[in-house]
Design an enzyme around this catalytic site. Structure first.
Site, PDB file in Angstrom:
ATOM      1  CD  GLU A   1       8.521   3.593  -7.808  1.00 20.70           C
ATOM      2  OE1 GLU A   1       9.389   4.409  -8.165  1.00 20.70           O
ATOM      3  OE2 GLU A   1       8.528   2.395  -8.161  1.00 20.70           O
TER       4      GLU A   1
ATOM      5  CG  LEU B   1       4.018  -3.265   4.428  1.00 21.63           C
ATOM      6  CD1 LEU B   1       3.629  -4.629   3.869  1.00 21.63           C
ATOM      7  CD2 LEU B   1       5.432  -3.269   4.936  1.00 21.63           C
ATOM      8  CG  HIS B   2       3.862   4.391   0.454  1.00 26.25           C
ATOM      9  ND1 HIS B   2       2.651   4.984   0.723  1.00 26.25           N
ATOM     10  CD2 HIS B   2       4.298   4.928  -0.714  1.00 26.25           C
ATOM     11  CE1 HIS B   2       2.373   5.864  -0.236  1.00 26.25           C
ATOM     12  NE2 HIS B   2       3.356   5.848  -1.121  1.00 26.25           N
TER      13      HIS B   2
ATOM     14  N   GLY C   1       1.824   0.636  -9.136  1.00 28.27           N
ATOM     15  CA  GLY C   1       0.570   0.143  -9.685  1.00 28.27           C
ATOM     16  C   GLY C   1       0.137  -1.190  -9.115  1.00 28.27           C
TER      17      GLY C   1
ATOM     18  CB  THR D   1      -8.970   0.662  -9.352  1.00 23.60           C
ATOM     19  OG1 THR D   1      -7.595   0.319  -9.366  1.00 23.60           O
ATOM     20  CG2 THR D   1      -9.601   0.131  -8.077  1.00 23.60           C
TER      21      THR D   1
ATOM     22  NE  ARG E   1       0.216  -3.880  -3.453  1.00 23.66           N
ATOM     23  CZ  ARG E   1      -0.416  -3.027  -2.660  1.00 23.66           C
ATOM     24  NH1 ARG E   1       0.214  -1.955  -2.197  1.00 23.66           N
ATOM     25  NH2 ARG E   1      -1.676  -3.230  -2.333  1.00 23.66           N
TER      26      ARG E   1
ATOM     27  CG  ASP F   1      -2.367  -6.052  -4.386  1.00 26.53           C
ATOM     28  OD1 ASP F   1      -1.200  -6.071  -4.821  1.00 26.53           O
ATOM     29  OD2 ASP F   1      -2.698  -5.469  -3.332  1.00 26.53           O
TER      30      ASP F   1
END
Length: 349
Positions: A208, A205-206, A248, A269, A283, A281
């Site tokens: 963008e 899973l990458h 991001g 970060t 996502r 995170d």
């Protein structure tokens, strides 16, 4: 009343154009895309308080750390006489804290509806904008409900749009598959490498990363990880690279660059994201699970160092039968970034 996912798309467009919207009847004007004239039209009496995230409010000593740990928690700041448009902009965007001393003092007001306030903070993140709004004005251009937002984010709406053979460097036997939702902008893609052999595929899973994948940024390890994943999958004989439009870690390109500015000021970060008012995170790995399911894969070997990806796929119905380590050596520019991922977000490096 049934949910209308298209309404959320219209509201995102309005936010980005600097037009007021309403969530569950609550008028909101995004600070990021407003200006003094738009604010005067929205709030001619200069009464509209400012809604910010609890994470941002913690910096201003307006909330406790427990509240700030919830990325969707919100704080309503009283519109004191010194909170003009410039001051509200400074409230909203922490990257200017060093250059723009905040006037203050600031006072938090009770939230009329915490659920609507939390939805506003979340919706700003979905739109790729700072989580900050003027609240309670007039001239609303788009109205949405909480259900509309949930429907807009529903991964089950994702479908295969098209597919084609695509030889790439490191994997000439490859096919690209594009996925599209009728509600959300941005297509996700999968790169199928090799031929199915009856075994669960090796999957990466990458997310963008324009700066890393395209521009070769040394601040992260995304570009090298992308190319190393293609090589690893090709070497394994068969697998899938999912390229997810979740720049991001889900906060969008512009907000990621704001986080970079905060990192240049000394924040890591994790703290950069939370100071901006976002989750560490943000996502949604349900999108990845939906893509795999549409391609007939419900068991995978996952190429990752991130336990959250394993848990996210599992929660969405895709079983990870093996976690395969995927790490690369650091460089002088990303050593701290990688150490933060290891020490603060549980990456198994």
């Amino acid at each position: 009343m049934s949910a209308d996912p298209k309404a959320a798309a219209r509201a995102i467009d309005a936010l980005r154009r600097g037009w007021p919207i309403a969530i569950a009847g609550q008028p909101l004007l995004a600070v990021e895309t407003a200006d003094p004239l738009r604010l005067a039209a929205f709030d001619p009496e200069d009464q509209a308080p400012v809604l910010i995230s609890a994470g941002r409010a913690a910096t201003l000593k307006l909330t406790n750390q427990l509240d700030a740990a919830d990325p969707d928690a919100a704080v309503l700041v009283e519109r004191a006489p010194w909170v003009d448009f410039a001051a509200a902009t400074a409230l909203a965007d922490p990257q200017f804290d060093l250059a723009t001393p905040l006037k203050g003092p600031f006072r938090a007001l009770p939230l009329p509806d915490p659920a609507v306030a939390a939805a506003a903070i979340r919706f700003a993140r979905i739109a790729g904008m700072l989580p900050a709004f003027f609240v309670g004005g007039t001239g609303v251009e788009a109205e949405i409900s909480l259900a509309d937002i949930a429907a807009h984010e529903n991964a089950e709406a994702l479908a295969i749009a098209t597919r084609a053979r695509l030889p790439v460097a490191g994997a000439e036997d490859a096919e690209i598959v594009a996925f599209r939702s009728p509600h959300a902008a941005g297509e996700h893609v999968a790169l199928l490498i090799g031929q199915p052999n009856g075994q669960p595929p090796l999957v990466r899973l990458h997310s963008e990363c324009l700066t890393g994948d395209v521009l070769g940024s040394l601040k992260c390890d995304c570009g090298p990880q992308l190319h190393a994943a293609i090589h690893a999958i090709a070497t394994s004989g068969w697998g899938i690279l999912l390229y997810l439009r979740q720049e991001g870690r889900g906060i969008g390109l512009v907000n990621k660059l704001r986080a970079y500015q905060l990192q240049d000021q000394g924040f890591d970060t994790v703290d950069a994201n939370t100071r901006l008012g976002f989750a560490i995170d943000a996502r949604d790995f349900g999108v990845a699970a939906r893509m795999l399911t549409l391609m007939g894969q419900d068991k995978v070997r996952l190429l990752t160092n991130n336990p959250a990806k394993v848990a996210g796929l599992g929660a969405a119905g895709v079983q990870v039968i093996e976690r395969v380590a995927h790490s690369l050596p650091p460089n002088p520019h990303n050593e701290r970034y990688l150490a933060t991922k290891r020490d603060r977000t549980g990456h198994q490096l």
